[in-house]
Write a protein that holds these residues in place. Structure first.
Motif, PDB file in Angstrom:
ATOM      1  N   HIS A   1       0.694  -1.085   0.021  1.00  0.00           N
ATOM      2  CA  HIS A   1       0.020  -0.004  -0.078  1.00  0.00           C
ATOM      3  C   HIS A   1       0.848   1.332  -0.151  1.00  0.00           C
ATOM      4  O   HIS A   1       1.749   1.428   0.853  1.00  0.00           O
ATOM      5  CB  HIS A   1      -0.977   0.138   1.120  1.00  0.00           C
ATOM      6  CG  HIS A   1      -2.063  -1.037   1.107  1.00  0.00           C
ATOM      7  ND1 HIS A   1      -3.183  -0.901   1.954  1.00  0.00           N
ATOM      8  CD2 HIS A   1      -2.367  -1.715   0.142  1.00  0.00           C
ATOM      9  CE1 HIS A   1      -4.127  -1.506   1.549  1.00  0.00           C
ATOM     10  NE2 HIS A   1      -3.607  -2.320   0.415  1.00  0.00           N
ATOM     11  N   THR A   2       0.789   2.111  -1.107  1.00  0.00           N
ATOM     12  CA  THR A   2       1.617   3.308  -1.315  1.00  0.00           C
ATOM     13  C   THR A   2       0.934   4.648  -0.299  1.00  0.00           C
ATOM     14  O   THR A   2       1.638   5.276   0.266  1.00  0.00           O
ATOM     15  CB  THR A   2       1.657   3.610  -2.477  1.00  0.00           C
ATOM     16  OG1 THR A   2       0.260   3.808  -3.118  1.00  0.00           O
ATOM     17  CG2 THR A   2       2.242   2.472  -3.312  1.00  0.00           C
ATOM     18  N   ALA A   3      -0.295   4.524  -0.140  1.00  0.00           N
ATOM     19  CA  ALA A   3      -1.006   5.700   0.515  1.00  0.00           C
ATOM     20  C   ALA A   3      -1.075   5.393   1.969  1.00  0.00           C
ATOM     21  O   ALA A   3      -1.629   4.109   2.336  1.00  0.00           O
ATOM     22  CB  ALA A   3      -2.265   5.880  -0.010  1.00  0.00           C
ATOM     23  N   LEU A   4      -0.713   6.458   2.900  1.00  0.00           N
ATOM     24  CA  LEU A   4      -0.929   5.907   4.346  1.00  0.00           C
ATOM     25  C   LEU A   4      -1.433   7.444   5.018  1.00  0.00           C
ATOM     26  O   LEU A   4      -1.024   8.431   4.676  1.00  0.00           O
ATOM     27  CB  LEU A   4       0.433   5.612   5.123  1.00  0.00           C
ATOM     28  CG  LEU A   4       0.309   5.406   6.478  1.00  0.00           C
ATOM     29  CD1 LEU A   4       1.462   4.456   6.863  1.00  0.00           C
ATOM     30  CD2 LEU A   4       0.397   6.527   7.292  1.00  0.00           C
ATOM     31  N   TYR A   5      -2.568   6.855   5.844  1.00  0.00           N
ATOM     32  CA  TYR A   5      -3.289   8.148   6.509  1.00  0.00           C
ATOM     33  C   TYR A   5      -3.298   7.893   7.902  1.00  0.00           C
ATOM     34  O   TYR A   5      -3.214   7.026   8.380  1.00  0.00           O
ATOM     35  CB  TYR A   5      -4.933   8.187   6.129  1.00  0.00           C
ATOM     36  CG  TYR A   5      -5.086   8.329   4.735  1.00  0.00           C
ATOM     37  CD1 TYR A   5      -4.820   7.062   3.645  1.00  0.00           C
ATOM     38  CD2 TYR A   5      -5.555   9.410   3.710  1.00  0.00           C
ATOM     39  CE1 TYR A   5      -5.093   7.195   2.155  1.00  0.00           C
ATOM     40  CE2 TYR A   5      -5.764   9.596   2.652  1.00  0.00           C
ATOM     41  CZ  TYR A   5      -5.724   8.342   1.921  1.00  0.00           C
ATOM     42  OH  TYR A   5      -6.031   8.447   0.341  1.00  0.00           O
ATOM     43  N   TRP A   6      -3.122   9.181   8.519  1.00  0.00           N
ATOM     44  CA  TRP A   6      -3.386   9.324   9.958  1.00  0.00           C
ATOM     45  C   TRP A   6      -4.560  10.200  10.288  1.00  0.00           C
ATOM     46  O   TRP A   6      -4.775  11.277   9.714  1.00  0.00           O
ATOM     47  CB  TRP A   6      -2.220   9.926  10.761  1.00  0.00           C
ATOM     48  CG  TRP A   6      -0.808   8.970  10.904  1.00  0.00           C
ATOM     49  CD1 TRP A   6       0.267   9.170  10.314  1.00  0.00           C
ATOM     50  CD2 TRP A   6      -0.628   8.108  11.898  1.00  0.00           C
ATOM     51  NE1 TRP A   6       1.143   8.153  10.796  1.00  0.00           N
ATOM     52  CE2 TRP A   6       0.827   7.562  11.801  1.00  0.00           C
ATOM     53  CE3 TRP A   6      -1.396   7.682  12.897  1.00  0.00           C
ATOM     54  CZ2 TRP A   6       1.066   6.673  12.634  1.00  0.00           C
ATOM     55  CZ3 TRP A   6      -0.909   6.766  13.815  1.00  0.00           C
ATOM     56  CH2 TRP A   6       0.507   6.377  13.613  1.00  0.00           C
ATOM     57  N   TYR A   7      -5.519   9.638  11.140  1.00  0.00           N
ATOM     58  CA  TYR A   7      -6.610  10.398  11.617  1.00  0.00           C
ATOM     59  C   TYR A   7      -6.557  10.247  13.228  1.00  0.00           C
ATOM     60  O   TYR A   7      -6.015   9.475  13.812  1.00  0.00           O
ATOM     61  CB  TYR A   7      -7.974   9.507  11.392  1.00  0.00           C
ATOM     62  CG  TYR A   7      -8.176   9.588   9.716  1.00  0.00           C
ATOM     63  CD1 TYR A   7      -7.678   8.717   8.778  1.00  0.00           C
ATOM     64  CD2 TYR A   7      -9.245  10.781   9.169  1.00  0.00           C
ATOM     65  CE1 TYR A   7      -7.935   9.050   7.521  1.00  0.00           C
ATOM     66  CE2 TYR A   7      -9.381  10.776   7.872  1.00  0.00           C
ATOM     67  CZ  TYR A   7      -8.933  10.162   6.905  1.00  0.00           C
ATOM     68  OH  TYR A   7      -8.973  10.409   5.694  1.00  0.00           O
ATOM     69  N   ARG A   8      -7.270  11.228  13.774  1.00  0.00           N
ATOM     70  CA  ARG A   8      -7.738  11.387  15.224  1.00  0.00           C
ATOM     71  C   ARG A   8      -9.127  11.442  15.495  1.00  0.00           C
ATOM     72  O   ARG A   8      -9.870  11.948  14.765  1.00  0.00           O
ATOM     73  CB  ARG A   8      -6.987  12.607  15.758  1.00  0.00           C
ATOM     74  CG  ARG A   8      -7.168  12.864  17.137  1.00  0.00           C
ATOM     75  CD  ARG A   8      -6.352  13.838  17.727  1.00  0.00           C
ATOM     76  NE  ARG A   8      -6.797  15.205  17.396  1.00  0.00           N
ATOM     77  CZ  ARG A   8      -6.306  16.395  17.722  1.00  0.00           C
ATOM     78  NH1 ARG A   8      -5.311  16.413  18.573  1.00  0.00           N
ATOM     79  NH2 ARG A   8      -6.625  17.522  17.208  1.00  0.00           N
ATOM     80  N   GLN A   9      -9.383  10.347  16.578  1.00  0.00           N
ATOM     81  CA  GLN A   9     -10.983  10.410  16.569  1.00  0.00           C
ATOM     82  C   GLN A   9     -11.118  10.533  18.334  1.00  0.00           C
ATOM     83  O   GLN A   9     -10.688   9.750  19.117  1.00  0.00           O
ATOM     84  CB  GLN A   9     -11.448   8.769  16.391  1.00  0.00           C
ATOM     85  CG  GLN A   9     -12.817   8.673  16.446  1.00  0.00           C
ATOM     86  CD  GLN A   9     -13.339   7.376  15.885  1.00  0.00           C
ATOM     87  OE1 GLN A   9     -12.501   6.273  15.851  1.00  0.00           O
ATOM     88  NE2 GLN A   9     -14.739   7.327  15.351  1.00  0.00           N
ATOM     89  N   SER A  10     -11.589  11.352  18.483  1.00  0.00           N
ATOM     90  CA  SER A  10     -11.934  11.885  20.012  1.00  0.00           C
ATOM     91  C   SER A  10     -13.404  11.002  20.188  1.00  0.00           C
ATOM     92  O   SER A  10     -14.219  10.542  19.386  1.00  0.00           O
ATOM     93  CB  SER A  10     -12.463  13.183  20.264  1.00  0.00           C
ATOM     94  OG  SER A  10     -11.271  13.818  19.799  1.00  0.00           O
ATOM     95  N   LEU A  11     -13.678  10.811  21.448  1.00  0.00           N
ATOM     96  CA  LEU A  11     -14.891   9.949  21.813  1.00  0.00           C
ATOM     97  C   LEU A  11     -16.205  10.504  21.203  1.00  0.00           C
ATOM     98  O   LEU A  11     -16.607  11.751  21.510  1.00  0.00           O
ATOM     99  CB  LEU A  11     -14.926  10.033  23.261  1.00  0.00           C
ATOM    100  CG  LEU A  11     -15.955   9.016  24.216  1.00  0.00           C
ATOM    101  CD1 LEU A  11     -15.638   7.461  23.907  1.00  0.00           C
ATOM    102  CD2 LEU A  11     -16.090   9.201  25.494  1.00  0.00           C
ATOM    103  N   GLY A  12     -17.000   9.722  20.667  1.00  0.00           N
ATOM    104  CA  GLY A  12     -18.180  10.046  20.014  1.00  0.00           C
ATOM    105  C   GLY A  12     -18.122  10.971  18.863  1.00  0.00           C
ATOM    106  O   GLY A  12     -19.189  11.348  18.264  1.00  0.00           O
ATOM    107  N   GLN A  13     -16.942  11.023  18.232  1.00  0.00           N
ATOM    108  CA  GLN A  13     -16.689  11.864  17.202  1.00  0.00           C
ATOM    109  C   GLN A  13     -16.358  10.978  15.860  1.00  0.00           C
ATOM    110  O   GLN A  13     -15.873   9.786  16.112  1.00  0.00           O
ATOM    111  CB  GLN A  13     -15.800  12.951  17.251  1.00  0.00           C
ATOM    112  CG  GLN A  13     -16.227  13.742  18.257  1.00  0.00           C
ATOM    113  CD  GLN A  13     -17.447  14.787  18.067  1.00  0.00           C
ATOM    114  OE1 GLN A  13     -17.463  15.260  16.990  1.00  0.00           O
ATOM    115  NE2 GLN A  13     -18.133  14.624  19.067  1.00  0.00           N
TER     116      GLN A  13
END
Lengths: 114, 111
Positions: free
Chosen positions: A29-41
């Motif tokens: 996989h060439t694409a890599l993403y970082w996400y942040r998830q807060s509670l309930g979001q």
């Protein structure tokens, strides 16, 4: 397994400390993403890599956050001088390409800043 | 930045009932995806819709992409407890080349 692997699964740290979160994407996989998830979001975009380069880092909240992917595979999200507001689940996803491709997510790293 | 809204935020229904959840934006997306997330896990892709007006069916789930590619709906027929989870829509942002997620609809199906 062959999925996206994230370590650590849980991290508790004190305010002001430095933290590194690691993501091992699916091989090829060439694409890599970082996400942040807060509670309930929903997941909030942080940064996207295509190969070794950051194609879009517009989601990084401030200069305390930095991410690298030196060899185009494993990525590390680095957070300096952590604050209580940084507490969240940090999700990593990879995909074969970009655009309409499916994102494969890891289970996330839960960061708690005391 | 393109934004997505989802409604309702929470939904609690009895097993066997039908339901529809919505994903809306003021922006046009080239594609839109629906994901389902369970506690302690990452989101898992259910479907990708690309063409305006497109309808896709996945067993008891029916997905529709609006004609203008600004909105989408997910309809579940005869919901089961196993359908419980957080349903997320995600649009592909052509400008940023990343996926923008909505806040999600948390569905609870009671036996």
């Amino acid at each position: 397994g062959a999925g996206v692997s994230q370590t650590p699964s849980n991290k508790v740290t004190e305010k002001g400390k430095y933290v590194e979160l690691r993501c091992d994407p699916i091989s090829g996989h060439t694409a890599l993403y970082w996400y942040r998830q807060s509670l309930g979001q929903g997941p909030e975009f942080l940064i996207y890599f295509q190969g070794t380069g950051a194609a879009d880092d517009s989601g990084l909240p401030n200069d305390r956050f930095f991410a690298v992917r030196p060899e185009g595979s494993v990525s590390t999200l680095k957070i300096q001088r952590t604050e209580r507001g940084d507490s969240a689940v940090y999700l990593c996803a990879s995909s074969f390409g970009w655009g309409t491709g499916e994102l494969f997510f890891g289970e996330g790293s839960r960061l708690t800043v005391l | 930045t393109q934004l997505l809204e989802q409604s309702p935020q929470f939904l609690s229904i009895q097993e066997g009932e039908n339901l529809t959840v919505y994903c809306n934006s003021s922006s046009v997306f080239s594609s839109l995806q629906w994901y389902r997330q369970e506690p302690g896990e990452g989101p898992v892709l259910l479907v990708t819709v690309v063409t305006g007006g497109e309808v896709k069916k996945l067993k008891r789930l029916t997905f529709q992409f609006g004609d203008a590619r600004k909105d989408s709906s997910l309809h579940i027929t005869a919901a089961q407890p196993g359908d419980t989870g957080l349903y997320l829509c995600a649009g592909y942002d052509n400008y940023g080349q990343n996926f923008v997620f909505g806040p999600g609809t948390r569905l609870s199906v009671l036996p």
